[in-house]
Design a protein around this motif. Sequence first.
Motif, PDB file in Angstrom:
ATOM      1  N   VAL A 214       0.829  -1.041   0.013  1.00 45.19           N
ATOM      2  CA  VAL A 214      -0.203   0.093   0.084  1.00 45.19           C
ATOM      3  C   VAL A 214       0.847   1.074   0.044  1.00 45.19           C
ATOM      4  O   VAL A 214       0.779   2.369  -0.710  1.00 45.19           O
ATOM      5  N   GLN A 215       2.190   1.249   0.750  1.00 42.74           N
ATOM      6  CA  GLN A 215       2.827   2.286   0.758  1.00 42.74           C
ATOM      7  C   GLN A 215       3.654   2.700  -0.299  1.00 42.74           C
ATOM      8  O   GLN A 215       4.450   1.511  -1.067  1.00 42.74           O
ATOM      9  N   ALA A 216       3.924   3.810  -0.760  1.00 45.88           N
ATOM     10  CA  ALA A 216       4.541   4.159  -1.875  1.00 45.88           C
ATOM     11  C   ALA A 216       6.098   3.828  -1.709  1.00 45.88           C
ATOM     12  O   ALA A 216       6.593   4.014  -0.524  1.00 45.88           O
ATOM     13  N   LEU A 217       6.909   3.409  -2.626  1.00 42.80           N
ATOM     14  CA  LEU A 217       8.147   3.349  -2.641  1.00 42.80           C
ATOM     15  C   LEU A 217       9.002   4.394  -3.605  1.00 42.80           C
ATOM     16  O   LEU A 217       8.760   4.269  -4.747  1.00 42.80           O
ATOM     17  N   THR A 218       9.201   5.469  -2.954  1.00 46.66           N
ATOM     18  CA  THR A 218       9.965   6.481  -3.603  1.00 46.66           C
ATOM     19  C   THR A 218      11.600   6.156  -4.007  1.00 46.66           C
ATOM     20  O   THR A 218      12.121   5.753  -2.964  1.00 46.66           O
ATOM     21  N   GLU A 219      11.938   6.515  -5.056  1.00 42.12           N
ATOM     22  CA  GLU A 219      13.261   6.256  -5.790  1.00 42.12           C
ATOM     23  C   GLU A 219      13.842   7.582  -6.003  1.00 42.12           C
ATOM     24  O   GLU A 219      13.205   8.333  -6.628  1.00 42.12           O
ATOM     25  N   TYR A 220      15.091   7.681  -5.716  1.00 43.18           N
ATOM     26  CA  TYR A 220      16.065   8.662  -6.072  1.00 43.18           C
ATOM     27  C   TYR A 220      17.204   8.257  -6.402  1.00 43.18           C
ATOM     28  O   TYR A 220      17.904   7.181  -6.119  1.00 43.18           O
ATOM     29  N   THR A 221      17.524   8.746  -7.915  1.00 44.18           N
ATOM     30  CA  THR A 221      18.489   8.053  -8.602  1.00 44.18           C
ATOM     31  C   THR A 221      19.835   9.164  -8.971  1.00 44.18           C
ATOM     32  O   THR A 221      19.360  10.221  -9.407  1.00 44.18           O
ATOM     33  N   VAL A 222      21.043   8.805  -8.797  1.00 45.32           N
ATOM     34  CA  VAL A 222      22.116   9.609  -9.297  1.00 45.32           C
ATOM     35  C   VAL A 222      22.905   8.898 -10.461  1.00 45.32           C
ATOM     36  O   VAL A 222      23.191   7.723 -10.105  1.00 45.32           O
ATOM     37  N   ASN A 223      23.140   9.653 -11.664  1.00 46.59           N
ATOM     38  CA  ASN A 223      23.710   8.716 -12.526  1.00 46.59           C
ATOM     39  C   ASN A 223      25.029   9.145 -12.885  1.00 46.59           C
ATOM     40  O   ASN A 223      25.396  10.289 -12.904  1.00 46.59           O
ATOM     41  N   ASP A 224      26.185   8.197 -13.086  1.00 48.31           N
ATOM     42  CA  ASP A 224      27.553   8.261 -13.530  1.00 48.31           C
ATOM     43  C   ASP A 224      27.516   8.035 -15.012  1.00 48.31           C
ATOM     44  O   ASP A 224      27.671   7.026 -15.573  1.00 48.31           O
TER      45      ASP A 224
END
Length: 359
Positions: free
Chosen positions: A221-231
Amino acid sequence: MPDDLTLTVGGQSIAGWTSIRVTRGMERIPSDFDISLTERYPNVSDIVVMEGDPCVVAIDGDTVITGYVDRVSEIVDAHNHVLSVCGRGKCEDIVDCSAQFDSFQFKKVTAADVATALCKPFGITVKVIGSPGILFEQVNLNVGDTPYAKIDELCKAAQLLCYEDADGALVLAPISTVEAAGGFALGVNVERAGYLRDISQRFSEYRVYLVGVGLLQDLGVQALTEYTVNDTTMPRYRPKAFIAETGDAGATVAKQHALWECNRRIGRGNVVTVTTSSWRDAAGTLYAPNTLAALSLPQLKLIDGQKFTIGEVTYRRDMNGTACDLILMPPQGFQPEPILYMPLPQDVAAALAGTNRYY
């Protein structure tokens, strides 16, 4: 002899050292030295150096280490008398010893405030360059903690470096923009240079996941927040994932950590070593840690004029002559690791601080 080293100890200024190794670094605390001389120095048998003596190591009058003698070794035979002296900077005491403070607790302080209090019993000055950083509501010491371990932890949270300077003081500072005059160029002031390029510990993506902490809810039910840094410099797909730390500040710090992981691994994967015959730059200043240097080493496939940070300096003299060995990396390789000092929701932390239960 140009750039002669002098050890001032016990009221004596002793020169003529035939073997010299003095090392200072941004991530090497304390600084240390290992020097020796033989009977070629007049009246060597009359020189008295005792373990524990306060001392100052200087090169042509420029102080490089202020600290104490740790070890003294003397060897004699029918033909020679060899005296060897090893020591470290004053900050050795905050690295080796346990921290002492009356209440073992600080309230509403900066990293500099805590460092000053913990260094004071050892006679060590704290120097702050730039802003002292964030204000900590409360800082607790555990029995057995060393002053340096606690100071280093606070400096990471405040995004400050902490290292020892030539006067034996503890420096809290950001990465410096001061530049060594002349830089380094093969055939000009560089005898030997090396460039290590390593991608084995680098990744193409650094992902941070903020997992919901709601209770009594169904799975998913709970959202899974994603943050991405790219090399973008990585030639193939290599993802690396992290779980954000708890607390409502955890996501912010975790995002900073992802960016730090990316930049740090790039920096640590590009290491330049330089050996130069002089201990000084083009302006006559001794090479020192936390200093930028422009590199003109196209033979190593480096961009001409690219600026790396000097992380460690070793002044040495031995049977092979006089030289200075330096380790350099891109500045981001030395950026302090972001940490969440108090992994609690901010309102809870504030409430606990108000009731003196801030853990």
